[in-house]
Scaffold this active site. Sequence first.
Site, mmCIF file in Angstrom:
data_model
loop_
_atom_site.group_PDB
_atom_site.id
_atom_site.type_symbol
_atom_site.label_atom_id
_atom_site.label_comp_id
_atom_site.label_asym_id
_atom_site.label_seq_id
_atom_site.Cartn_x
_atom_site.Cartn_y
_atom_site.Cartn_z
ATOM 1 N N GLU A 75 0.804 -1.227 0.000
ATOM 2 C CA GLU A 75 0.000 0.000 0.000
ATOM 3 C C GLU A 75 0.840 1.281 0.000
ATOM 4 O O GLU A 75 0.470 2.272 -0.632
ATOM 5 C CB GLU A 75 -0.962 0.010 1.199
ATOM 6 C CG GLU A 75 -2.127 -0.981 1.099
ATOM 7 C CD GLU A 75 -1.725 -2.430 1.344
ATOM 8 O OE1 GLU A 75 -0.585 -2.658 1.797
ATOM 9 O OE2 GLU A 75 -2.538 -3.334 1.076
ATOM 10 N N HIS A 89 -12.335 -5.544 8.012
ATOM 11 C CA HIS A 89 -13.135 -5.183 6.834
ATOM 12 C C HIS A 89 -14.372 -4.405 7.248
ATOM 13 O O HIS A 89 -15.339 -4.334 6.520
ATOM 14 C CB HIS A 89 -13.519 -6.425 6.026
ATOM 15 C CG HIS A 89 -12.317 -7.155 5.509
ATOM 16 N ND1 HIS A 89 -11.619 -8.071 6.264
ATOM 17 C CD2 HIS A 89 -11.649 -7.062 4.341
ATOM 18 C CE1 HIS A 89 -10.581 -8.530 5.584
ATOM 19 N NE2 HIS A 89 -10.578 -7.933 4.403
#
Length: 811
Positions: free
Chosen positions: A533, A600
């Site tokens: 990322e 999540h």
Amino acid sequence: MTSKQKLSFDDFKKEVLADYKLAVISRGCSILGRQEVLMGRGGFGIFGGGKEVPQLAMAKAFKNGDFRSGYYRDQTFMMAIDALTPQQLFASLYGDTDISNSPESGGRQMNNHFATHSLNEDGTWKDLMAQKNSASDISCTAGQMPRLLGLAQASKVYRNVEGLESFTKFSNEGNEVAWGTIGNASTSEGGFWETINAAGVLQVPMVISIWDDEYGISVPAKYQTTKENISEILKGFQREEGTNGFEIFTVKGYDYPALVEVFEKAGKIARDEHIPIIIHVTDLMQPIGHSTSGSHERYKSEERLAYEKSIDCNTKMREWILNYSITDAEGTVYNFVANEDVLIALEKEADKEVKQAKREAWKNFKQPIQKTKSELLQLLKTIAKKSKNEAFINKHISDFENDMDVHVKPNLVYARKIVRFITEEDFPEKHILLNWIKDYIALYKNRYGSHLYSQTKHAALNITEILPTYEDNAPEVDARIILRDNFNELFTKHPETLIFGEDTGYIGDVNQGLEGMQEEFGEMRVSDTGIREATIAGQGIGMAMRGLRPIAEIQYLDYLLYALQVLSDDLASLHYRSAGRQKAPLIIRTRGHRLEGIWHSGSPMSGINNFLKGVCILVPRNMTKAAGFFNTMLESDDPALIIENLNGYRIKEKLPSNFGLFRTPVGVVETLTEGTDITLVSYGSTLKLVVRAALELRQFGISCEVIDIQSLMPFDINHDIVKSVKKTNRLMVIDEDVPGGASAYIMNEVLNTQNAYQYLDSKPITLASEEHRPAYGTDGDYFSNKSPEDIFEAIYSLMHEVNPEKFKPLY
Ligand SMILES: Cc1ncc(C[n+]2csc(CCOP(=O)(O)OP(=O)(O)O)c2C)c(N)n1
Ligand SMILES: [Mg+2]
């Protein structure tokens, strides 16, 4: 030697001597700069002493259009490419806020944080191909690496993507190299390794120079690097027949001819073949220690210090010049200098130039401040005479006169103290003083505070709303289709757009919002990346700095934290720290909030919001709104983070007909339902639950006004929320961040900035998630986040407090 060769020897000699002189000037700046700080003329000083010679070599291979992404040691390089003068070095040491004196940041950054201007004063792009470029430095060790990847990748994109022929300000068929520099100890950082691996995969024109002085402040190589040798352990990255990878060179930092040869070769391979290169420059040293915060005698032994002295690159270059001789066929001997006196004279001249530069910089820094001080003193003396508090005022005046501090601050400190003694008096000079204070503060607030966001006509706030249009018989479709069709339109219209991330390319993202796009637009524009990322963010920053419009995809909001350092330290501060002379209009696409389990379902909005001041933080409630934000941001030159709702891709939304055109406005809230009893403020996926609770409350006679924030930063620029509170006199903020998180930010905006406190008849309430992470499964969610029942009951209880007769207690 032929006469041509003799001529070229003369040129060679000239170049060598000019290089040596620059090395001496640069060293002089380091030594004198340190002294200036120790004398109190600068807050902090860090310099490039001990690394002069390799930087001369790097500058020779560096061409117009190229970019540097480096760190604080590179002053010699910056001087060698004509992007820094000694005078500018001193101006930035003093913190001169005049950008014509300190062009790299206008006094915002500490010294030796270099930058060139990519933008004109009005925010338009300069011709980056007509100049040598440097990204604006950051202090964070290895923080320059992720963006380096993007700066290099831009060349690859310009070389390979069709339709970019008109981008001549940014590239000439991708022939530009991105040059990174990094200290040996900083190669311990994760960002370094992530960048190296990604560059090996991507095969981009990048040359990374590692300036190895065997130390990171006081910590020697044995604590930093396996085998104490970075190029040794990088060997696995060496490209081989039939593989990708790097070319790796090792060269001694004091060996001028070898350095020139290596850098030349490296530049050529990177430029022609788009192969990344590592140059491990060894045997460097620090003649004056790490920085002005300490002295290296504290942690280096006598022997070490003596050894460092013996490998000083400037001294070694001097020796090489003195000893150099070449004999032609006729036996004529050629030297660079007849004797040492030539070098001594050159060194004297260099010394004079450094001192002169320092004097000029100091004069330019102090003159306007002192001029203001003397004018102010005159005014204050008149005021003292007219005031009945003359004695008190004179005491401050005398302190001011004796104060030797040459900064803007004392001018204001004394003036503002004196104001306190004239509140009950009225004479013309008082008003002159009050206005002067206001104007002087405004001037410097602007010098230190401007350009957090774009100030051009393309600023996000200047991009106006265009509503989606619908055909009469528009079908309801899975919401991901709306994103997909909108992206298709954008990519067709703008060849400079590209999107990349984990699972972004071949499958068209994990939720199929890019379905079929790789096939349509090619692997270069719609691409898969490794799981990394921080460098996905860096790729985006670097490419955006070179005129492309990247969309960097972070697969899930929860994993944005891996990129947060890069986004915060580099992206969010870029426009600000360069005083508006560099920008990276990057769009980060991610998806998050409520789905399943700890990683999540998180919604760490307060952290993101606080770390990313300078980036638009957009939280659309559905995919039509999200698509509209992409359309808005591609018209804008501000960077943005757009967070799609992870649970929204399969929800049906009506299919718009004006893809690529409709725009969701930034900084503007939307009122979803009108009501009279309470204002409910929320965003993202929580909003659906708030709407549901509001509907249920209506059955029980409670009328809620529901407002969708849409844009956390900038926040409700029209102050629509306070207008609603004025009507309902009650306020509740609902979100799924932790208590005291984004809901506290929203409350602060509404109560403090919009002054809604004055219209409240009940306590303002925040409803957030539990403090722990959201647990897995339906019930995990029910007990971690607020449910419609929780929202219903919180509002109902509030109304019970208001009217206990009408709203009997639930429990
Ligand atoms: C992320 C981060 N951690 C710590 C620091 C403090 N710091 C500044 S320079 C430095 C040492 C860097 O050493 P090296 O990379 O070898 O560069 P050199 O100064 O030796 O050229 C450290 C620890 C920092 N700036 N950033
Ligand atoms: Mg070091």
